[in-house]
Design a protein around this motif. Structure first.
Motif: not given
Length: 482
Positions: A34, A32, A29
């Motif tokens: 994925n 970021e 998170m």
């Protein structure tokens, strides 16, 4: 066999293991990258499976006996290795096949450090963290296994350490008192990890790299967040810190416990295994330095730097790299690789047959020479001033014999899959000794070898980490008889 207790323990282990997928989720998170859904799915599957195993037997309360201990110990690594592979399979990057993901997961948990991945610098941060974390968790499991459990199971001469186990674990069954031992070992292991991370950070690594490399250094694992391993940083200070903590982590954690308890370092130098361990490392470093200098492979200063790091890394079965030792001149690649067969001390995170066994084999060999001269003499084998029983010596010789037989059988099996002799020999040695890097086609990574060979090497990693007998005993009919 108390199957309900075993299922209860396995369920608890899986539920606890599922929690270890939360930190990579947070990192995903933050960056970021994925991979959040891959770790979330892995977390959910592992948690639900553990809960389903635990809920029907959660009220069962029985002590584990020795035979149960063997099965729990094997299942610990086999099942966690299987579920640990989930995020590596489900993530879009690296999105490994089942066998590759299992290989990578088992390599991490057994602290082998062999990898099927390339382009590590381009992997998501959450995957990089997860690989390092697997090794750290496996290293803690190894310490509890080696110091608290194997002595009671009587594996290959580990009875020698039963009386020296930190904490009151001295009876012949597995009891809740192991938790006292595990707690003390956990504090030591965590403290070494924190100190190592702070050292790396102060020496110039980013905080992410420092923590990640401290995980694999103290676990003697060898995974790195960079393709070039420790060589990526090109720093003498970082290499010096790595050498110090690799050596420390290769020492019996019982000695660390006594150092913490008595606030003294004297007992280290009274321990015959520790003295032999340092002597062997120093001798191989000196020999490698001379060979590299004479052959003009490096300048004298670089020869000492490369020799010290690579000898400690390979001999302790860590597997970090600052140089391609597979292409060093003369006998050096073979010498370093053979040193990994001795590995670390008993009760450490190191792999191999363990220094104590090699020392006892040498002492027993010397006793046989003495008996040729004095056939009727009674000559005890001693460690320091302590005589070693013939039962322990027989167990050590039995372990050595089975280790070599397993090595030869696996070597022949890999040759049958089509690998060349150098690749097959070094791949078996690197996985059975929990070393990681090999020679030939596996000097850089294991991604190009066939799937059959990878399955064999997965089994070799488990065999090496479980001290061979712990796993092989499950294949004997007598184990399953009532």
């Amino acid at each position: 066999m108390h199957y309900k207790v075993i299922l209860r323990i396995l369920g608890i282990l899986l539920m606890i293991f599922s929690i270890t997928m939360l930190p990579p989720m947070l990192i995903s998170m933050h960056y970021e990258d994925n991979t959040l859904m891959a770790f979330a799915a892995g977390f959910a599957i592992t948690l639900v499976t553990g809960f389903m195993l635990w809920i029907p037997v959660h009220r069962v309360r029985q002590d584990l006996r020795t035979r149960d201990g063997f099965l729990v110990t094997v299942l610990f690594w086999a099942v966690l290795g299987l579920f640990g592979a989930l995020p590596l399979m489900l993530a879009d990057n690296p999105h490994l096949s089942f066998v590759d993901a299992l290989f990578e997961s088992l390599s991490g948990l057994t602290t082998t450090g062999a990898t099927v991945m390339t382009g590590i610098d381009q992997l998501p941060e959450s995957i990089l963290w997860y690989r390092q974390q697997l090794q750290w968790l496996g290293g803690m499991g190894i310490i509890v296994l080696a110091v608290a459990i194997l002595p009671m199971l009587g594996i290959g001469g580990m009875q020698l350490y039963r009386a020296e186990t930190p904490g009151p674990v001295k009876d012949s069954k597995l009891t809740p008192r192991i938790t006292e031992t595990a707690k003390a070992l956990w504090y030591i292991y965590l403290s070494l990890t924190v100190l190592c991370a702070l050292g790396y950070w102060a020496a110039g690594m980013t905080l992410f790299d420092a923590v990640g490399h401290s995980f694999s250094t103290v676990a003697i694992g060898g995974f790195s967040t960079h393709d070039a391993s420790i060589g990526y940083f090109d720093s003498e200070l970082i290499e010096g810190i790595a050498i110090f903590f690799m050596v420390i982590s290769g020492i019996n954690f019982s000695l660390h416990f006594f150092a913490w308890k008595h606030r003294s370092l004297k007992h280290y130098f009274l321990d015959p295994e520790f003295r032999f361990y340092l002597t062997v490392l120093t001798a191989i470093i000196a020999l490698s330095f001379v060979a590299l200098t004479i052959t003009n492979t490096y300048e004298p200063g670089d020869s000492l730097r490369k020799s010290a790091f690579m000898v400690v890394s390979i001999a302790t079965t860590t597997g970090f790299a600052t140089a391609d030792f597979a292409h060093w001149p003369t006998m050096l690649p073979f010498l370093l690789f053979v040193a990994a067969f001795a590995g670390g001390c008993a009760g450490s995170t190191g792999g191999g047959m363990k220094v104590i066994r090699i020392l006892l084999i040498l002492k027993q060999g010397y006793r046989e020479i003495q008996r040729l001269v004095h056939p009727n003499a009674v000559i005890p084998v001693k460690l320091g001033n302590t005589p070693i029983s013939d039962r322990v010596l027989e167990a050590v010789w039995g372990f050595f014999s089975v280790y070599m037989i397993v090595f030869v059988v696996m070597l022949i099996t890999l040759l049958a899959t089509g690998l060349d002799q150098v690749t097959a020999w070094s791949a078996v040695g690197a996985t059975l000794n929990n070393l990681g890097p090999g020679l030939g086609d596996v000097s850089a990574h294991y991604g190009d070898i066939n799937d059959t060979a990878k399955w064999v090497l997965c089994f070799a990693m488990l065999l090496g980490r479980l001290e061979v007998f712990t796993l092989l005993v499950l294949f004997t009919p007598i184990f399953w008889r009532r």
